[in-house]
Design an enzyme around this catalytic site. Structure first.
Site, PDB file in Angstrom:
ATOM      1  N   CYS A 145       5.373   7.116  -6.044  1.00  0.00           N
ATOM      2  CA  CYS A 145       4.794   6.550  -4.509  1.00  0.00           C
ATOM      3  C   CYS A 145       5.536   6.316  -4.607  1.00  0.00           C
ATOM      4  O   CYS A 145       6.024   5.863  -3.483  1.00  0.00           O
ATOM      5  CB  CYS A 145       4.098   5.486  -4.691  1.00  0.00           C
ATOM      6  SG  CYS A 145       3.937   3.955  -6.092  1.00  0.00           S
ATOM      7  N   HIS A 300       3.260  -0.439  -7.667  1.00  0.00           N
ATOM      8  CA  HIS A 300       2.554  -0.204  -6.971  1.00  0.00           C
ATOM      9  C   HIS A 300       4.222   0.070  -5.609  1.00  0.00           C
ATOM     10  O   HIS A 300       4.287  -1.454  -5.683  1.00  0.00           O
ATOM     11  CB  HIS A 300       1.292   0.071  -6.463  1.00  0.00           C
ATOM     12  CG  HIS A 300       0.553   0.973  -5.912  1.00  0.00           C
ATOM     13  ND1 HIS A 300       1.149   2.697  -5.913  1.00  0.00           N
ATOM     14  CD2 HIS A 300       0.124   0.962  -4.021  1.00  0.00           C
ATOM     15  CE1 HIS A 300       0.303   2.891  -5.046  1.00  0.00           C
ATOM     16  NE2 HIS A 300      -0.149   2.094  -3.852  1.00  0.00           N
ATOM     17  N   ASP A 325      -0.705   4.698   2.272  1.00  0.00           N
ATOM     18  CA  ASP A 325      -0.533   4.154   0.971  1.00  0.00           C
ATOM     19  C   ASP A 325      -0.700   5.703   0.262  1.00  0.00           C
ATOM     20  O   ASP A 325      -1.319   6.771   0.442  1.00  0.00           O
ATOM     21  CB  ASP A 325      -1.769   3.856   0.427  1.00  0.00           C
ATOM     22  CG  ASP A 325      -1.817   3.848  -1.322  1.00  0.00           C
ATOM     23  OD1 ASP A 325      -1.064   4.197  -2.075  1.00  0.00           O
ATOM     24  OD2 ASP A 325      -2.652   2.990  -1.675  1.00  0.00           O
TER      25      ASP A 325
END
Length: 387
Positions: A145, A300, A325
């Site tokens: 991520c 995250h 996201d």
């Protein structure tokens, strides 16, 4: 190590002879069409992704935990080894374009249309152009991520800021894939950017699945003389968490959470609105000149592309962060925005969703650093805002 060198007949780049054919063939690739080509195809198969990784490993040389192991050395080509300039030139020629699903008409344009359809009591401010880079199941799901958020931030910089387009990735004009970004981060470390952070990764990250955050984002961008800034949000060191403090009541915990939410959203609103210097007049949605925000918390990271405020009947202002996201499917985002159904759940983040005790943001101020300022950028510092 003895190595034969050859010169590319198309761009005069000097590189190892073993890489000449691959590099020369790349001149015939229509790289401007790569995103569109990916748009017209399905998600890559595991086999194709493995093939791409193998090709990348072959291009850059295998990694053995040493960031200087480029299949070449580190100081002088007279000894058959690379200087820093040699390494950068080689990487510029060998870096690969990150394939992604390119949304027709632009994702941010679709988001703007949805926000303009919201109730009249709402207003929003958005970044300009941003592409969505999703984590892929057989490539980087679960750990990539941070790299995907760097790609999203760079997609904005390459389109919106000419000085950044010229500086980033040797002026290539495209967003590189994760292995290439990992090499660029290693080069940043070798240049002396964030030595403490480099040591934490044992000075090597290429080919690994190590998690990264805002510090690595700032390090990478600063190595290109971009003014990347980091902001920390959190409670006093004596408080372990703003949601549940031993001995506190539920109301106290909610008050702490509300304060934390307000500190964060106030910063984001002032950031995108340039401290309220912009005027909405009769418009519902404004486009800011500010970059998106790399948004990190424990476990995250996402990208904040804007913020919405809703004026409630009781006079209270309710803010929603607008996020992209990497864990979401780009195809699903596009569909929900086009149909104006379900996009709020995917992209809006209000107070009830902000459950972490600490957050970090990274953004990029305009301009290019040089001289003494460039040296100062090698130390990654941050502004701390207390919840």
């Amino acid at each position: 190590m003895n190595m034969e060198w050859s010169t590319c007949p198309f761009c005069d780049l000097s590189l190892p002879s073993s890489q000449l054919q691959w590099h020369a063939n790349a001149h015939f690739d229509d790289r401007e069409d790569l995103p569109q080509q990916f748009h017209l195809t399905s998600t890559p198969s595991p086999q194709s992704l493995q093939s791409e990784q193998a090709a990348s490993d072959s291009q850059f040389g295998e990694t053995s935990g040493d960031c200087n192991h480029w299949d070449v050395g580190e100081t002088s080509r007279d000894n058959g080894e690379f200087t820093m300039d040699d390494k950068m030139s080689s990487l510029i020629g060998l870096q690969a374009w990150s394939k992604f699903y390119k949304v027709e008409g632009g994702l941010m344009a679709l988001l703007r249309n949805c926000l303009e359809s919201e109730p009249e009591n709402s207003k929003a401010i958005l970044s300009g152009y941003v592409d969505h880079f999703q984590s892929l199941e057989f490539e980087d799901a679960g750990w990539g991520c941070g790299w995907r958020n760097i790609q999203m931030l760079c997609s904005h910089l390459l389109v919106q800021r000419p000085e950044a387009r010229e500086a980033l990735f040797g002026g290539s004009g495209f967003v590189p894939d994760i292995p290439s970004l990992q090499r660029w981060l290693e080069i940043a470390w070798e240049k002396g950017f964030d030595p403490d952070g480099s040591a934490q990764f044992d000075n090597a990250i290429y080919g690994s699945q190590k998690w990264i955050g805002t510090t690595e984002c700032a390090t990478l961008l600063r190595s290109f003389a971009l003014r990347a800034r980091v902001v920390d949000f959190g409670p006093k060191e004596s408080e372990s968490c703003y949601i549940s403090v031993p001995g506190s009541s539920v109301d106290d915990a909610l008050d702490k959470k509300s304060k934390a939410y307000q500190v964060l959203t106030d910063f984001v609103w002032n950031y995108f609105s340039d401290k309220s210097s912009i005027q909405f007049d009769h418009q519902r949605v404004l486009i800011s000149e500010k970059t998106p925000l790399y948004f990190q918390h424990d476990g995250h990271s996402r990208t904040i592309v804007g913020i919405q405020v809703e004026h409630q009947l009781n006079g209270i202002l309710e803010y929603n962060l607008l996020i992209l996201d990497p864990a979401h499917s780009t195809v699903a985002l596009e569909r929900s925005l086009k149909e104006k159904v379900g996009w709020q759940k995917l992209m809006k983040r209000g107070m009830h969703t902000l459950e972490e005790p600490q957050y970090q943001l990274c953004y990029v101020d305009p301009g290019i650093a040089s001289g003494e300022e460039m040296e100062k950028l090698k130390t990654i510092d941050s502004v701390f805002l207390e919840f």
